[in-house]
Design a protein around this motif. Structure first.
Motif, mmCIF file in Angstrom:
data_model
loop_
_atom_site.group_PDB
_atom_site.id
_atom_site.type_symbol
_atom_site.label_atom_id
_atom_site.label_comp_id
_atom_site.label_asym_id
_atom_site.label_seq_id
_atom_site.Cartn_x
_atom_site.Cartn_y
_atom_site.Cartn_z
ATOM 1 N N THR A 198 -65.970 67.645 -42.814
ATOM 2 C CA THR A 198 -65.274 66.967 -41.720
ATOM 3 C C THR A 198 -65.294 65.459 -41.933
ATOM 4 N N VAL A 199 -64.130 64.843 -41.705
ATOM 5 C CA VAL A 199 -64.028 63.391 -41.719
ATOM 6 C C VAL A 199 -63.490 62.909 -40.378
ATOM 7 N N GLU A 200 -63.759 61.640 -40.074
ATOM 8 C CA GLU A 200 -63.325 61.067 -38.794
ATOM 9 C C GLU A 200 -62.720 59.695 -39.038
ATOM 10 N N LEU A 201 -61.631 59.406 -38.326
ATOM 11 C CA LEU A 201 -61.000 58.087 -38.409
ATOM 12 C C LEU A 201 -61.753 57.137 -37.483
ATOM 13 N N PRO A 202 -62.332 56.058 -37.985
ATOM 14 C CA PRO A 202 -63.069 55.125 -37.119
ATOM 15 C C PRO A 202 -62.145 54.508 -36.050
ATOM 16 N N ARG A 203 -62.769 54.143 -34.961
ATOM 17 C CA ARG A 203 -62.010 53.581 -33.845
ATOM 18 C C ARG A 203 -61.262 52.318 -34.262
ATOM 19 N N GLN A 204 -61.903 51.438 -35.036
ATOM 20 C CA GLN A 204 -61.235 50.204 -35.433
ATOM 21 C C GLN A 204 -59.961 50.490 -36.218
ATOM 22 N N ALA A 205 -60.000 51.502 -37.093
ATOM 23 C CA ALA A 205 -58.816 51.837 -37.889
ATOM 24 C C ALA A 205 -57.735 52.446 -36.998
ATOM 25 N N GLY A 206 -58.148 53.279 -36.057
ATOM 26 C CA GLY A 206 -57.164 53.898 -35.170
ATOM 27 C C GLY A 206 -56.428 52.860 -34.347
ATOM 28 N N ILE A 207 -57.165 51.867 -33.810
ATOM 29 C CA ILE A 207 -56.534 50.809 -33.023
ATOM 30 C C ILE A 207 -55.602 49.978 -33.881
ATOM 31 N N ALA A 208 -56.023 49.681 -35.103
ATOM 32 C CA ALA A 208 -55.173 48.891 -35.998
ATOM 33 C C ALA A 208 -53.880 49.638 -36.321
ATOM 34 N N LEU A 209 -53.984 50.941 -36.549
ATOM 35 C CA LEU A 209 -52.803 51.741 -36.869
ATOM 36 C C LEU A 209 -51.857 51.870 -35.671
ATOM 37 N N ARG A 210 -52.383 51.689 -34.467
ATOM 38 C CA ARG A 210 -51.558 51.752 -33.263
ATOM 39 C C ARG A 210 -51.039 50.370 -32.857
ATOM 40 N N GLY A 212 -52.783 47.440 -32.841
ATOM 41 C CA GLY A 212 -53.770 46.567 -32.228
ATOM 42 C C GLY A 212 -54.169 46.967 -30.829
ATOM 43 N N HIS A 213 -53.637 48.067 -30.310
ATOM 44 C CA HIS A 213 -53.982 48.545 -28.975
ATOM 45 C C HIS A 213 -54.490 49.980 -29.058
ATOM 46 N N ALA A 214 -55.137 50.413 -27.994
ATOM 47 C CA ALA A 214 -55.707 51.756 -28.003
ATOM 48 C C ALA A 214 -54.648 52.836 -27.792
ATOM 49 N N PHE A 215 -53.444 52.438 -27.367
ATOM 50 C CA PHE A 215 -52.409 53.414 -27.043
ATOM 51 C C PHE A 215 -51.087 52.973 -27.650
ATOM 52 N N SER A 216 -50.300 53.939 -28.075
ATOM 53 C CA SER A 216 -48.945 53.616 -28.511
ATOM 54 C C SER A 216 -48.100 53.344 -27.277
ATOM 55 N N GLU A 217 -47.156 52.458 -27.396
ATOM 56 C CA GLU A 217 -46.388 51.992 -26.240
ATOM 57 C C GLU A 217 -45.632 53.118 -25.544
ATOM 58 N N GLU A 218 -45.066 54.068 -26.330
ATOM 59 C CA GLU A 218 -44.231 55.104 -25.719
ATOM 60 C C GLU A 218 -45.034 56.062 -24.831
ATOM 61 N N THR A 219 -46.351 56.227 -25.108
ATOM 62 C CA THR A 219 -47.142 57.151 -24.289
ATOM 63 C C THR A 219 -47.437 56.596 -22.904
ATOM 64 N N LEU A 220 -47.320 55.282 -22.727
ATOM 65 C CA LEU A 220 -47.660 54.659 -21.449
ATOM 66 C C LEU A 220 -46.476 54.567 -20.489
ATOM 67 N N VAL A 221 -45.321 54.957 -20.952
ATOM 68 C CA VAL A 221 -44.109 54.854 -20.132
ATOM 69 C C VAL A 221 -43.652 56.252 -19.731
ATOM 70 N N GLU A 222 -43.342 56.433 -18.453
ATOM 71 C CA GLU A 222 -42.882 57.739 -17.979
ATOM 72 C C GLU A 222 -41.569 58.115 -18.656
ATOM 73 N N PRO A 223 -41.463 59.348 -19.173
ATOM 74 C CA PRO A 223 -40.215 59.763 -19.840
ATOM 75 C C PRO A 223 -39.040 59.730 -18.863
ATOM 76 N N GLU A 224 -37.886 59.399 -19.389
ATOM 77 C CA GLU A 224 -36.688 59.431 -18.565
ATOM 78 C C GLU A 224 -36.319 60.875 -18.243
ATOM 79 N N LEU A 225 -35.727 61.066 -17.086
ATOM 80 C CA LEU A 225 -35.288 62.396 -16.664
ATOM 81 C C LEU A 225 -33.767 62.403 -16.629
ATOM 82 N N PRO A 226 -33.120 62.887 -17.699
ATOM 83 C CA PRO A 226 -31.655 62.906 -17.712
ATOM 84 C C PRO A 226 -31.118 63.796 -16.588
#
Length: 748
Positions: A198-210, A212-226
């Motif tokens: 088992t391997v694990e992605l360190p938190r610092q790398a995960g934030i950098a890949l996102r 510089g934030h802990a969350f990707s921008e699209e996950t924080l916005v409510e999806p549109e309802l067509p």
């Protein structure tokens, strides 16, 4: 000075803030907490925190994850720290968490309950544990040095969860000896090895890949309802057509179960064979058959007979329901569905022991189903009038974003089931809520009944008789005409335009009920918008000419006929022996068998006998169907989306809480305790209370309330007597409940 504990912080907030907390987390006030310390303890319980998070949307839960990532469960953090992690303004979400006492403290000293770490799970925000090797390192530069295959692996783990299984984790090699992407990432420190596989992605790398934030921008916005816009009248009329069809098929179910009730399984419910037969008889799929059966029972139209061999039998409510207008029938069914504490969609799935769940079984009971159903419908009700969602899956995504922790593993399926069932019942059409359903959702049955009555197609008073002996009803027939047509013709296809077929059997059935050939001719000549074809006239006359020439009565039973040749023909037929017929007169035959059985046997042999009553008139021997008494149903409770406290209840709880805080903070003198911890009056206790009454001094008392909970109060007694201490606050404290008492020191 900032509060050092949740209890201290709760003591410092206003009554309005405490009231908001108790409204949002009702479990904290049951039973009323004796003081703020007890309230804080309850608020920090993991189960209570988990329930409090059920109504939080994805953004608020992301802020909670950010607080956990920042270590706010062990030390204070700032609002700016959290905003930096989330990458968006977070004040509104933090205020919501503070309102629910999940987080507490001011903007510079934010803390979160330790139980929030359990709610966030092993990987808050889908990020792994921080790596000490990456502290102070330029993680973005390290990632930029990776190859394409390594970057693809990093992006996969960055999306979460940050754990991966691989054989390459067995050994850690220097970078110049690493061969596989995993080995190279381990050498760079961008992966950490947890064990040999088992391997694990360190938190610092995960934030950098996102970014510089802990969350990707699209996950924080409510999806549109067509949405698809429609005319409200189109939605209402489309749903009315579905409602009419649903009610018609339910009527067919009740008629079928009146004649042949299906058995109740030993474990409860409806068997697979009976379900398949029902679907075949109703010409619907099994999913629709399950919903029909569930609503037949849920609305009280069918019940378990509760006999030695129990069966599902229509109740006495069925007859009044069948006699009601279509709109009234619909509202009975729609209300039953809205309040049904069951999930019909579970039928056919398997339980924890891999056993199939049967329709109508107790395993389908879910008390929260009505609230979940109403949540979906209220979401549709909030849309512009006439607008519908393009697909249930898009609605699923929006509701999942709004409350990702509500509904458990069936969260998304329940939304799909609700939309499908609401469409079948006629509460939703074209993805939009109907006007009648909106009124029913607000518990306005009168308006719902009126709206559905207006939307339903108007009953027609004429049919179209065609040369192939089919009768087409171009819409719902008037009740009287429908009964007449159903008596003389069989339904061949149902829908918005129902097609009936007239056959020799159906005409004979009408004559069996006492109708004459003349009455049938008049029915078609006056009610057909097209000329009556000669083939129908000939059919009616031919059947009528033969019908009733042979008459049967009850002795065991008898048969009589003026035509001796016909009597001889019947007696000579091969089936006469099976029917045990014997001649007692030139024109009379008798049999020990029931009349219905003899008549059925003769009809199978090609004869056309009719049943005769005591006065010589023709009557119908067909059974009218079984009935069982309707079960007493509990009073319907209106389900509200967020039940709350009555104002007087909330005021009482707050007063109880503040009084407990005052007592807990009082400085007391020597206490007087009752023998055994309470229950018996003593002279010393009475002397202390009497002294306090005379001197108008405050007394600290410990007592057991009506809930059996030990609590404490500071009171100023104004009267002691009759086994009761009466305080200046007009509260009365029975002496037998007081366990200890002490004068409050004057210098507090």
């Amino acid at each position: 000075m900032p509060a050092t504990s949740l209890a201290d912080w709760l003591r410092s907030v206003s009554d309005d803030a405490l009231a908001a907390l108790l409204r949002s987390r009702r479990d904290l006030a049951t039973p009323p907490p004796s003081d703020t310390t007890v309230l804080a303890t309850r608020a920090g319980a993991p189960g209570s925190v988990s329930r409090a998070c059920e109504n939080l949307d994805t953004f608020a839960l992301a802020v909670l994850d950010a607080l956990v990532l920042a270590g706010a469960d062990t030390e204070a953090v700032t609002l700016d720290d959290i905003a930096g992690l989330v990458g968006a303004p977070v004040r509104a979400a933090v205020d919501l968490l503070r309102e629910r006492a999940i987080a507490w403290g001011d903007d510079e000293n934010l803390r979160v309950l330790p139980a929030a770490k359990e709610v966030a799970g092993s990987y808050p925000a889908g990020l792994g544990a921080p790596s000490a090797a990456l502290d102070g390192a330029d993680v973005a530069a390290l990632i930029a040095e990776t190859g394409e295959d390594e970057r693809a692996l990093l992006n996969t783990l960055a999306a979460g969860p940050p754990i991966g299984r691989t054989r390459d984790a067995a050994t850690t090699l220097p970078l110049d000896q690493a061969v596989t992407p995993v080995q190279r990432l381990l050498a760079r420190g961008l992966l950490t090895r947890r064990d040999g596989g088992t391997v694990e992605l360190p938190r610092q790398a995960g934030i950098a890949l996102r970014g510089g934030h802990a969350f990707s921008e699209e996950t924080l916005v409510e999806p549109e309802l067509p949405l698809n816009p429609h005319q409200p009248s189109t939605v209402d009329q489309t749903a009315a057509g579905e409602a009419l069809e649903f009610v018609r098929v339910l009527e067919t179910l009740l008629t079928a179960w009146s004649r042949t009730p299906p058995p109740v399984l030993k474990a409860g419910g409806l068997g697979v064979r009976e379900l398949r037969k029902l679907a075949r008889d109703l010409d619907v799929d099994e999913t629709r058959a399950i919903l029909l059966a569930e609503l037949a029972v849920g609305s009280g139209l069918v019940a378990d007979s509760q006999t030695t061999s129990p069966e599902w039998v229509p109740t006495t409510l069925t007859d009044s329901w069948l006699a009601s207008a279509p709109a009234q029938r619909w509202i009975t069914v729609a209300q039953a569905w809205l309040d049904l504490p069951r999930l019909p969609g579970l039928a056919g799935q398997r339980d924890a022991k891999d056993r199939p769940l049967a329709p109508l079984a107790e395993d389908l009971r879910r008390p929260l189903a009505p609230a979940t159903r109403r949540r979906v419908l209220r979401t549709l009700a909030d849309l512009p009038r006439g607008c519908g969602v393009k697909s249930p899956d898009e609605l699923v995504r929006v509701l999942a974003w709004r409350a990702p922790r509500r509904g458990g593993r069936l969260r998304d399926e329940i939304v799909r089931w609700t939309m499908a069932e609401a469409t079948a019942v006629g509460m939703v059409a074209l993805g939009a809520l109907t006007t009648a359903a909106g009124a029913l959702l607000e518990d306005d049955r009168a308006t719902a009944l009126s709206e559905m009555g207006d939307a339903l197609p108007k009953p027609v008073d004429q049919v179209l008789v065609q040369a192939d002996l089919t009768v087409v009803a171009p819409g719902p027939l008037e009740a009287e005409l429908a009964a007449e047509i159903q008596a003389v013709a069989d339904i061949e296809s149902a829908g918005h335009a129902t097609v009936y077929r007239v056959t020799e059997t159906s005409v004979r059935r009408a004559l069996d009920t006492g109708r004459t050939a003349g009455e049938l001719h008049e029915l078609f000549s006056t009610r057909s918008a097209t000329p009556v074809p000669q083939s129908l006239t000939y059919l009616i006359d031919d059947v009528a000419r033969r019908h009733g020439r042979l008459r049967g009565g009850v002795a065991g039973c008898f048969l009589r006929c003026d035509d001796e040749v016909l009597v001889a023909e019947v007696l000579a037929h091969a089936g006469a022996g099976d029917l045990e017929l014997r001649k007692i007169a030139p024109t009379v035959l008798i049999s020990p068998l029931p009349l219905a059985e003899v008549l059925d046997g003769l009809r199978a042999a090609g004869f056309a006998p009719a049943a005769e009553g005591p006065d010589g008139t023709v009557f119908d021997l067909r059974p009218s169907g079984r009935r069982v008494p309707a079960r007493a149903r509990p009073a319907r409770r209106v389900v509200t989306p967020e039940p709350g406290f009555a104002p007087e209840q909330l005021t009482a709880v707050l007063a109880h809480l503040r009084a407990g805080d005052k007592a807990a903070g009082s400085r007391r003198g020597a206490a007087v305790r009752l023998p055994g911890g309470g229950g018996a009056d003593t002279s010393s206790t009475l002397a202390l209370l009497t002294k306090a009454t005379l001197e108008r001094r405050q007394v600290w008392i410990g007592f057991v309330d009506s809930h059996g909970t030990a609590t404490q109060r500071v009171v100023t007694p104004v009267r002691v007597g009759g086994g009761v201490v009466e305080g200046s606050d007009q509260e009365r404290y029975p002496l037998h409940r007081i366990t200890s008492a002490a004068l409050v020191e004057d210098d507090i």
